[in-house]
Write a protein that holds these residues in place. Sequence first.
Motif, short mmCIF file in Angstrom:
data_model
loop_
_atom_site.label_atom_id
_atom_site.label_comp_id
_atom_site.label_asym_id
_atom_site.label_seq_id
_atom_site.Cartn_x
_atom_site.Cartn_y
_atom_site.Cartn_z
N LYS A 158 0.61 -0.96 -0.04
CA LYS A 158 -0.12 0.04 0.05
C LYS A 158 0.84 1.13 -0.20
CE LYS A 158 -4.27 -1.25 2.88
NZ LYS A 158 -4.82 -1.19 2.09
N PRO A 159 0.09 2.36 -0.76
CA PRO A 159 1.03 3.41 -0.29
C PRO A 159 1.30 4.84 0.15
CG PRO A 159 -0.76 3.99 -2.70
CD PRO A 159 -0.22 2.38 -1.49
N ILE A 160 2.29 5.37 1.51
CA ILE A 160 1.75 5.26 2.63
C ILE A 160 2.18 6.83 1.41
CG2 ILE A 160 2.59 6.24 4.23
CD1 ILE A 160 3.62 3.68 4.70
N TYR A 161 0.96 8.24 2.02
CA TYR A 161 1.01 9.66 1.26
C TYR A 161 1.68 10.43 2.51
CZ TYR A 161 -1.26 7.20 -1.98
OH TYR A 161 -1.97 6.71 -2.97
N ASP A 162 1.66 10.27 3.83
CA ASP A 162 2.05 11.10 4.61
C ASP A 162 3.38 10.96 5.50
OD1 ASP A 162 1.16 9.14 6.14
OD2 ASP A 162 -0.20 9.77 7.34
N ILE A 163 4.45 10.80 5.08
CA ILE A 163 5.88 10.41 5.49
C ILE A 163 6.52 11.53 4.68
CG2 ILE A 163 8.15 9.37 5.33
CD1 ILE A 163 5.64 7.52 7.09
N SER A 211 4.71 9.53 -2.11
CA SER A 211 3.78 8.38 -2.08
C SER A 211 5.30 7.86 -1.54
CB SER A 211 3.14 8.25 -3.08
OG SER A 211 2.67 6.73 -2.83
N VAL A 212 4.78 6.72 -0.87
CA VAL A 212 6.08 5.32 -0.66
C VAL A 212 5.23 3.92 -0.42
CG1 VAL A 212 6.05 6.43 1.81
CG2 VAL A 212 8.38 4.95 0.17
#
Length: 334
Positions: free
Chosen positions: A49-54, A59-60
Amino acid sequence: MIQTDILIIGAGPVGLFTVFEAGLLKLKCHLVDALPQPGGQLSEIYPKKPIYDIPGYPSVLAGELVDNLMKQIEPFKPGFTLGERAEKLEKIDEKKYRLTTSRGTQIEAPVIAIAGGLGCFEPRKPPIEGIENFEDKGVDYMVRDPETFRDKRLLIAGGGDSALDWTIELSSIAKEITLIHRRSSFRGALDSVDKVFKLAKAKKINLITEAQVTGLNGNGLLKEVTINSKALGELKKEVDHFIPLFGLSPKLGPLADWGLHITKNAIEVDTEDYSTNLRGIYAIGDINTYKGKLKLILCGFHEATLMVQSAFKEIYPEKKLSFKYTTVAGVNTF
Ligand SMILES: Cc1cc2nc3c(=O)[nH]c(=O)nc-3n(C[C@H](O)[C@H](O)[C@H](O)COP(=O)(O)OP(=O)(O)OC[C@H]3O[C@@H](n4cnc5c(N)ncnc54)[C@H](O)[C@@H]3O)c2cc1C
């Protein structure tokens, strides 16, 4: 006996990043995790899953973030004890704790950082009579080291990603491999489902759907399983290992009995340095609770950063700590 400066319980993102922040202060870390791989929830629940709040990453992928964290801490050469649960914690003198894991490994450190997230992921066990008698004697709920299964006859059960991925991975090293699933369709990633069907067609694996394991037989060690199949009725199959992969559910586990102040399954901390009620023990990331707490990775990173400053003073009360930016000091390894 393993000796370290900070013993980190939990190799999730927060535990991993603690190694970096501690390393900048020249503190050595050893991590213990009940799971066989680092990354906590990111590796276990949502690696793709992509994380968007790092910060700094629009997006990572969760799995990619774990890989990057592992790369970032590599210069500090942390020790890892994986696939073992932190079980017993004793204070052996004024400045030292000793942890014993579920497999008997002992680690001593003056500071303990609990980064245990939601707790230990416990395997969901199938309701088969007497299954506990065969645990570690042929029944394995997770794959710690694929080499254990080289040239063995395996029966994997489950319909999700773990069951599919390990069937594919182990098909090249096992002597014989059977995947059994109680439904006819699988829940896992489409390309993995595809690969499993191709392996079955090429007769590299046996695939039994609409069937379940209902019994286990053996004399001390597992020898044979009983299978109940919708199409074939009851059958017996000789195996060396039965690997039920029905997912993992988190439980606070042994940490709950260490004398820490706990509210609603989380450890109470002082937000000045994330210390707990026990001297030298800190709690960071999803496992702690305080007014305004948010269970977010970036909040855990912040907590780890402040925590190691306090840990340094705990370990070296006589030394002065001078704060330096990495842009100025660089990343000096040991
Ligand atoms: C589907 C999903 C999506 C998410 N998306 C986001 C997002 O977009 N952004 C974001 O910031 N957060 C997100 N989160 C939350 C984020 O994953 C957590 O905040 C983060 O994983 C917390 O990190 P942690 O290191 O504190 O704990 P965890 O990742 O839970 O790791 C804790 C580790 O401790 C180990 N452990 C526990 N007890 C013991 C013990 N006794 N012995 C040995 N090991 C032990 C566990 O096995 C585990 O590996 C999401 C969570 C989920 C489930």
